[in-house]
Design an enzyme around this catalytic site. Structure first.
Site, PDB file in Angstrom:
ATOM      1  N   ASP A 101       1.074   7.045   5.980  1.00  0.00           N
ATOM      2  CA  ASP A 101       1.564   5.710   6.310  1.00  0.00           C
ATOM      3  C   ASP A 101       3.041   5.702   6.728  1.00  0.00           C
ATOM      4  O   ASP A 101       3.797   6.623   6.433  1.00  0.00           O
ATOM      5  CB  ASP A 101       1.427   4.790   5.080  1.00  0.00           C
ATOM      6  N   ASP A 102       3.396   4.597   7.383  1.00  0.00           N
ATOM      7  CA  ASP A 102       4.787   4.187   7.627  1.00  0.00           C
ATOM      8  C   ASP A 102       5.487   4.873   8.791  1.00  0.00           C
ATOM      9  O   ASP A 102       6.698   4.711   8.961  1.00  0.00           O
ATOM     10  CB  ASP A 102       5.667   4.333   6.366  1.00  0.00           C
ATOM     11  N   HIS A 153       5.769  -4.064   8.304  1.00  0.00           N
ATOM     12  CA  HIS A 153       5.650  -3.553   6.939  1.00  0.00           C
ATOM     13  C   HIS A 153       6.098  -4.581   5.904  1.00  0.00           C
ATOM     14  O   HIS A 153       6.895  -4.314   5.001  1.00  0.00           O
ATOM     15  CB  HIS A 153       6.428  -2.244   6.735  1.00  0.00           C
ATOM     16  N   HIS A 169       2.642   9.593   2.836  1.00  0.00           N
ATOM     17  CA  HIS A 169       3.589   8.973   3.759  1.00  0.00           C
ATOM     18  C   HIS A 169       4.294  10.034   4.595  1.00  0.00           C
ATOM     19  O   HIS A 169       4.300  11.210   4.213  1.00  0.00           O
ATOM     20  CB  HIS A 169       4.640   8.156   2.982  1.00  0.00           C
TER      21      HIS A 169
HETATM   22 ZN   LIG Z   1       3.404   1.464   3.926  1.00  0.00          ZN
END
Ligand SMILES: [Zn+2]
Length: 271
Positions: A88-89, A144, A237
């Site tokens: 993620d991210d 986000h 992440h």
């Molecule tokens: Zn996230």
């Protein structure tokens, strides 16, 4: 389109093949004559060097997501010892992305990269790279933010804008959505479904975002192994210590007998 064409073409060929003999032996054939169709003619051997089949665009659907967001094979005899890798991210950093892509390739693994729209704006070439290297893009909202208490308008925009920019850049919109912080409400889920995507959080959190894992790849690995279960939906992440942990983590998962689910084999509602 391609599939339809092949089916139609095949259908035409079969029809032609089936109708030709009966037309030839139809009205002029005497009843005393042996009926050609009653004598099975062995099919000719396939040519020695057949034209290779075109590579299918996506593998067959083989897994579905359970209520706890873990994955399970559709076939009861299918392989349950599989995990889903997700990051993620991002996309944030070329060096990190390239290292992750290389490690995934080394293990012949596919993963979902749940991206944020504002990151795509900053690093469009990295989104393209992830896609070009055969990995799967997921939607992680534009900014986000915690979507749970946002208005419908904001939720729509946060989800739609990422669907759009990804579709424009790589040719198709994400088929997976994960809300930031795993936080959502019924409207978020409804909206995701409307967009033809599958909503998921995770079932195995690496806790790589937590201070206890900072600069400690071994902690990331241990956290995943401690929660390992068949169909683990593993949340990671784009972070330096996770990137560093990845090769060893995948080695260890393989040692435990686990394989990696190709996200394209997961059942979604999308057409
Ligand atoms: Zn996230």
């Amino acid at each position: 389109m391609k599939k339809t064409w092949i089916v139609l073409t095949l259908g035409t060929v079969l029809l032609t093949a089936c109708s030709a003999p009966s037309a030839a032996n139809g009205p002029s054939a005497s009843p005393a004559d042996p009926i050609p169709s009653a004598t099975p003619v062995p099919s000719p051997e396939p040519p020695a060097d057949p034209t290779p089949e075109p590579v299918p665009e996506a593998p067959a659907i083989a897994y579905r997501m359970k209520d706890n967001y873990a994955l399970t094979p559709l076939d009861p005899d299918g392989n349950k010892k599989m995990v889903l890798l997700t990051f993620d991210d991002g996309p944030k950093d070329k060096e990190m992305i390239e290292s992750m892509l290389d490690t995934l390739d080394k293990h012949e693994a596919k993963a979902i990269f749940f991206v944020n729209g504002y990151r795509i704006k900053q690093n469009p070439e990295l989104l393209q790279l992830i896609h070009d290297r055969g990995q799967i893009i997921g939607n992680h909202s534009w900014d986000h933010i915690d979507l749970k208490n946002e208005s419908k308008e904001t939720i729509d925009q946060q989800i739609e804008d990422v669907q759009k920019i990804v579709a424009e850049m790589v040719g198709s919109a994400p088929k997976f959505f994960r809300p930031p912080f795993g936080s959502a409400n019924d409207y978020v889920k409804e909206k995701v479904k409307e967009e033809g995507a599958l909503f998921m959080t995770w079932s195995n959190g690496s806790l790589d975002w937590d201070a206890s894992a900072k600069n400690k790849p071994e902690v990331v690995i241990q956290n995943v192994l401690d929660q390992l279960h068949p169909g683990s939906n593993i949340l990671m992440h784009e972070l330096p210590w996770t990137v560093e942990a990845l090769d060893t983590l995948l080695d260890k998962l393989e040692e435990e007998g686990y394989g990696f689910i190709d996200p394209r084999t997961i059942e979604t509602d999308s057409p």
